[in-house]
Design an enzyme around this catalytic site. Structure first.
Site, PDB file in Angstrom:
ATOM      1  N   LEU A  90       0.824  -1.212   0.000  1.00 46.27           N
ATOM      2  CA  LEU A  90       0.000   0.000   0.000  1.00 46.27           C
ATOM      3  C   LEU A  90       0.855   1.259   0.000  1.00 46.27           C
ATOM      4  O   LEU A  90       0.529   2.256   0.656  1.00 46.27           O
ATOM      5  CB  LEU A  90      -0.954   0.009   1.198  1.00 46.27           C
ATOM      6  CG  LEU A  90      -2.001  -1.117   1.241  1.00 46.27           C
ATOM      7  CD1 LEU A  90      -2.841  -1.000   2.509  1.00 46.27           C
ATOM      8  CD2 LEU A  90      -2.880  -1.093   0.014  1.00 46.27           C
ATOM      9  N   CYS A  91       1.989   1.210  -0.718  1.00 51.28           N
ATOM     10  CA  CYS A  91       2.866   2.386  -0.803  1.00 51.28           C
ATOM     11  C   CYS A  91       3.258   2.644  -2.259  1.00 51.28           C
ATOM     12  O   CYS A  91       4.410   2.940  -2.570  1.00 51.28           O
ATOM     13  CB  CYS A  91       4.094   2.223   0.083  1.00 51.28           C
ATOM     14  SG  CYS A  91       4.971   0.652  -0.092  1.00 51.28           S
ATOM     15  N   GLY A  92       2.271   2.504  -3.155  1.00 51.59           N
ATOM     16  CA  GLY A  92       2.509   2.812  -4.558  1.00 51.59           C
ATOM     17  C   GLY A  92       3.542   1.897  -5.187  1.00 51.59           C
ATOM     18  O   GLY A  92       3.580   0.695  -4.926  1.00 51.59           O
TER      19      GLY A  92
END
Length: 291
Positions: A90-92
């Site tokens: 969930l951090c690109g």
């Protein structure tokens, strides 16, 4: 076409997701400040450590007393890649960029006929590389249970790498991580650890000449292993700051996308509800006229 009930359920679901992404964005923003301060505080120390190392190495030169960690084995047949990524997603594209740089190095080395071994620090790097290079991964370091990274975590990795080198498992070690620049910019970086290769900044900083007691070669034997742990520690801190910055941006984008989706679903719901009301009015009027 979805019914009104389905649209209401969908809108409620997206709103719940939006609350989660907004909360994650705020948490990442709070953690980012501390992580950024830690990463920026570690940079001068690691750079100065490299400068001192370069200065001592220039005094000692390449002699029999120089530690093997400085000169290497004299071969470049086996390369160890220490790939540092985040433990969570969930951090690109943060983890994907580091994994991409690792793959590029692996393919380049294999094309040159070199043997490649990998140590994965972080779950996401392991998950990304094991599909294609599972046989090359010799170890995996799991830091999911570590709430606050400390030098001891990096020192344990450094000692493990040095033990492998002394056992003749590899000739060259390269550290792959992401250098934090800003919230929207993290640069995947490959840094050679063994043989010790001080960067250009470190070399230029080590202009003064000093006398060392005891001998410079003896100091190197202590300094080089510590420098390896220091560089790994800096890489881990840079990764944490980069992960929080990337997560903050990714969650901000997700929150805005959720808002746009809610607007579209609400508009669709209102149009369908309006059409249904219009249809009911027409039926009532038609029934009244029939009477």
């Amino acid at each position: 076409m979805a019914s009104l009930k389905d649209l209401r359920v969908r809108i409620a679901s997206v709103k719940a997701t939006q609350k989660i992404t907004k909360a994650m964005q705020m948490v990442a923003a709070a953690k980012l400040r501390r992580a950024q301060e830690a990463a920026e505080a570690a940079r001068p120390y690691s750079q100065r450590m490299g400068a001192v190392l370069a200065n001592i190495a220039s005094v000692v030169g390449e002699g029999a007393d120089t530690p093997a960690l400085m000169n290497g084995t004299g071969r470049e047949e086996t390369h160890l890649l220490i790939v540092c990524t985040a433990e969570r997603g969930l951090c690109g594209g943060f983890n994907a960029q580091i994994a991409r740089l690792a793959r590029e190095n692996i393919r380049r080395l294999q094309a040159d006929g070199k043997t490649v071994k990998i140590i994965c620090v972080g779950k996401k790097g392991y998950d990304a590389l094991r599909r294609e290079y599972d046989k090359l991964i010799i170890d995996r370091v799991d830091l999911r249970e570590v709430k606050q990274l400390g030098f001891a975590n990096a020192d344990a990795i450094g000692r493990k790498v040095i033990a492998l080198f002394e056992d003749g498992q590899f000739d060259v070690a390269t550290l792959i991580y992401s250098e934090f620049k800003s919230v929207i910019s993290q640069i995947p970086t490959a840094q050679q650890l063994i043989p010790a290769a001080p960067g250009e900044e470190a070399k230029s900083a080590g202009e003064a000449t000093y006398e060392y007691e005891p001998g410079a070669a003896e100091i190197l034997k202590t300094l080089i292993p510590r420098n390896i742990s220091v560089q790994i520690f800096r890489a881990l801190l840079e990764n944490v700051a980069g992960e929080m910055g990337a997560k903050m941006s990714a969650m901000d984008n997700a929150t805005r996308n959720a808002g746009e989706m809610i607007d579209k679903l609400t508009m669709s719901y209102n149009r369908q509800r309006q059409a249904q009301i219009t249809k009911e009015l027409i039926e009532i009027i038609s029934g009244a006229e029939a009477l």
